[in-house]
Design a protein around this motif. Structure first.
Motif, mmCIF file in Angstrom:
data_model
loop_
_atom_site.group_PDB
_atom_site.id
_atom_site.type_symbol
_atom_site.label_atom_id
_atom_site.label_comp_id
_atom_site.label_asym_id
_atom_site.label_seq_id
_atom_site.Cartn_x
_atom_site.Cartn_y
_atom_site.Cartn_z
ATOM 1 N N MET A 1 -26.794 55.400 46.799
ATOM 2 C CA MET A 1 -27.815 56.086 45.997
ATOM 3 C C MET A 1 -29.155 55.350 46.039
ATOM 4 N N CYS A 2 -29.271 54.348 46.892
ATOM 5 C CA CYS A 2 -30.498 53.557 47.002
ATOM 6 C C CYS A 2 -31.128 53.793 48.372
ATOM 7 N N SER A 3 -32.452 53.927 48.403
ATOM 8 C CA SER A 3 -33.149 54.202 49.668
ATOM 9 C C SER A 3 -34.012 53.037 50.139
ATOM 10 N N ILE A 4 -33.842 51.860 49.546
ATOM 11 C CA ILE A 4 -34.677 50.710 49.914
ATOM 12 C C ILE A 4 -34.244 50.175 51.290
ATOM 13 N N PRO A 5 -35.181 49.943 52.205
ATOM 14 C CA PRO A 5 -34.829 49.433 53.537
ATOM 15 C C PRO A 5 -34.613 47.913 53.521
ATOM 16 N N PHE A 6 -33.449 47.509 53.046
ATOM 17 C CA PHE A 6 -33.165 46.084 52.901
ATOM 18 C C PHE A 6 -33.103 45.378 54.253
ATOM 19 N N VAL A 7 -33.426 44.099 54.225
ATOM 20 C CA VAL A 7 -33.194 43.238 55.380
ATOM 21 C C VAL A 7 -31.826 42.570 55.160
ATOM 22 N N PRO A 8 -31.113 42.180 56.208
ATOM 23 C CA PRO A 8 -31.544 42.139 57.609
ATOM 24 C C PRO A 8 -31.281 43.421 58.398
ATOM 25 N N GLU A 9 -30.648 44.437 57.767
ATOM 26 C CA GLU A 9 -30.368 45.656 58.527
ATOM 27 C C GLU A 9 -31.642 46.304 59.059
ATOM 28 N N ASN A 10 -32.711 46.176 58.303
ATOM 29 C CA ASN A 10 -34.008 46.699 58.711
ATOM 30 C C ASN A 10 -34.958 45.546 59.002
ATOM 31 N N LYS A 11 -35.836 45.735 59.945
ATOM 32 C CA LYS A 11 -36.812 44.703 60.281
ATOM 33 C C LYS A 11 -37.790 44.517 59.119
ATOM 34 N N PRO A 12 -38.317 43.310 58.943
ATOM 35 C CA PRO A 12 -39.300 43.094 57.874
ATOM 36 C C PRO A 12 -40.480 44.048 57.944
ATOM 37 N N ASP A 13 -40.903 44.400 59.157
ATOM 38 C CA ASP A 13 -42.031 45.313 59.323
ATOM 39 C C ASP A 13 -41.568 46.672 59.839
ATOM 40 N N ALA A 14 -40.434 47.144 59.319
ATOM 41 C CA ALA A 14 -39.884 48.428 59.751
ATOM 42 C C ALA A 14 -40.872 49.555 59.466
ATOM 43 N N PRO A 15 -40.917 50.585 60.293
ATOM 44 C CA PRO A 15 -41.798 51.733 60.033
ATOM 45 C C PRO A 15 -41.471 52.366 58.683
ATOM 46 N N GLU A 16 -42.483 52.811 57.968
ATOM 47 C CA GLU A 16 -42.296 53.433 56.656
ATOM 48 C C GLU A 16 -43.307 54.569 56.518
ATOM 49 N N ASP B 1 -26.662 45.955 21.060
ATOM 50 C CA ASP B 1 -25.925 46.364 22.245
ATOM 51 C C ASP B 1 -25.670 47.870 22.236
ATOM 52 N N ALA B 2 -25.587 48.440 23.415
ATOM 53 C CA ALA B 2 -25.295 49.868 23.522
ATOM 54 C C ALA B 2 -24.780 50.162 24.924
ATOM 55 N N ILE B 3 -24.286 51.371 25.093
ATOM 56 C CA ILE B 3 -23.795 51.832 26.385
ATOM 57 C C ILE B 3 -24.711 52.948 26.851
ATOM 58 N N LEU B 4 -25.289 52.751 28.012
ATOM 59 C CA LEU B 4 -26.299 53.656 28.528
ATOM 60 C C LEU B 4 -25.731 54.459 29.686
ATOM 61 N N GLY B 5 -25.955 55.751 29.638
ATOM 62 C CA GLY B 5 -25.562 56.625 30.742
ATOM 63 C C GLY B 5 -26.768 57.365 31.271
ATOM 64 N N ILE B 6 -26.994 57.289 32.570
ATOM 65 C CA ILE B 6 -28.100 58.029 33.176
ATOM 66 C C ILE B 6 -27.593 58.675 34.454
ATOM 67 N N ASP B 7 -27.939 59.934 34.644
ATOM 68 C CA ASP B 7 -27.463 60.648 35.822
ATOM 69 C C ASP B 7 -28.151 60.133 37.076
ATOM 70 N N VAL B 8 -27.408 60.081 38.166
ATOM 71 C CA VAL B 8 -27.974 59.654 39.439
ATOM 72 C C VAL B 8 -29.207 60.502 39.733
ATOM 73 N N HIS B 9 -30.276 59.863 40.237
ATOM 74 C CA HIS B 9 -31.504 60.600 40.462
ATOM 75 C C HIS B 9 -31.987 60.430 41.901
ATOM 76 N N ASN B 10 -32.736 61.404 42.324
ATOM 77 C CA ASN B 10 -33.261 61.423 43.684
ATOM 78 C C ASN B 10 -34.613 60.720 43.684
ATOM 79 N N ILE B 11 -34.605 59.451 43.973
ATOM 80 C CA ILE B 11 -35.787 58.602 43.863
ATOM 81 C C ILE B 11 -36.828 59.013 44.894
#
Length: 331
Positions: free
Chosen positions: A23-38, A203-213
């Motif tokens: 559910m995450c779209s971040i281009p993490f390294v090392p799978e992606n190059k530091p200067d990957a196209p964006e 303290d509490a329990i938080l629920g948030i629906d998955v979102h399309n970032i």
């Protein structure tokens, strides 16, 4: 009208994480190059990965000293895992000494070891939001690959026990990102964590629906909960009738990248625009520049669907439908 942020979000880690969530779209390294196209970045390349230095953090937070009375929350997270920052506790301590009222962050808590927990609690941390997405190893680790469910649960139990033993004022908001894989565990999840959390601490329990970032999540339709379309329709009805629940990022939250540059919102992982750096300009002046003004005006005019970075984003909808359950009523 001049807008002032009540929520400041400073990213201390960018493009570094020990989880690989679908559910995450971040281009993490090392799978992606530091200067990957964006394609969404005004520069055409992804922002450089890294961890904000303590000196840079001090320089950024000091710029907000004239505005501290109006800032309710300082969040220390962004496009990376905060616990990969070995100076996080020092940053929290400095922010508290500077005068920030509530300082917190969201984390997968895989690295919340005993010594880390103790340093964070001793630093003046006011809130932690552990992202735990199930009550079974299979479900949580399917949603957050790379994590160790049993270790995370034990880490958080120790964090809570140390806090309680030393009577430290730090609330724990255990959060589930609800989606198809875990939605049927929600009631059991609430019952499980209510045994360890304390309402008198906040303290509490938080629920948030998955979102399309930013509309960037591949396969979002297969992740979303069954009634998400109905929630979207209800949200849009409220918004059209009364401007209720307009995107809080644009009106109340100022997000800052590791570099000191300003993001349009928390969904802006790429640096959509060259908005300016708080190291060089007054942060409130940036928050009221022509781009922020254009986006706010379109939301107020009920035309957010015409905005290139809002039309496919569902963060505002998920936040409007989140649930925050007092643990006193969860067991």
């Amino acid at each position: 009208m001049r807008y002032f942020p009540s929520h400041l979000q400073i990213e201390t880690v960018n493009r570094l994480c020990n989880a690989r969530c679908p559910m995450c779209s971040i281009p993490f390294v090392p799978e992606n190059k530091p200067d990957a196209p964006e394609k969404d970045s005004y520069k055409g390349v992804a922002r450089a990965p890294g961890i904000m230095t303590l000196d840079t953090f001090k320089a950024i937070t000091t710029k907000f000293k004239p505005y501290l009375d109006g800032i309710k929350i300082l969040s220390l997270h962004g496009c990376g895992e905060p616990l990969l920052d070995g100076t996080l506790d020092q940053k929290i301590r400095f922010a508290k000494e500077l005068g920030f009222k509530e300082v917190g962050f969201t984390s997968n808590c895989n690295n919340l070891k005993k010594d880390v927990a103790e340093r964070l609690l001793q630093s003046g941390l006011n809130c932690i939001i552990p992202s735990i997405d199930g009550v079974t190893k299979e479900v949580h680790e399917a949603i957050r690959p790379g994590m160790n469910y049993e270790q995370i649960v034990e880490n958080l139990k120790y964090f809570i026990s140390y806090r309680d033993k030393h009577d430290i004022k730090c609330k724990v908001l255990v959060r589930m990102v609800r989606q198809k894989l875990n939605y049927d565990q929600w009631d059991e999840y609430r019952a499980f964590w209510s045994k360890y959390l304390r309402p008198e601490k906040g303290d509490a329990i938080l629920g948030i629906d998955v979102h399309n970032i930013g509309g960037r999540i591949e396969g979002f339709e297969q992740m979303q909960v069954a009634d998400y379309q109905e929630k979207m329709a209800e949200y849009n009805k409220r918004y059209q009738e009364s401007n209720a629940d307009m995107c809080p990022d644009l009106f109340h939250r100022l997000s800052i990248f590791v570099s000191g540059d300003v993001a349009l919102c928390s969904a802006d992982q790429s640096s959509y625009f060259n908005l300016g750096s708080v190291l060089e300009k007054d942060p409130v002046d940036i928050f009221n520049n022509e781009i922020f003004t254009r986006y706010r005006n379109e939301w107020i005019a009920k035309k957010y669907m015409q905005l290139e970075h809002c039309r496919n984003c569902t963060i505002a909808i998920s936040r409007a439908n989140k649930t925050l359950n007092s643990v006193a009523n969860c067991s």
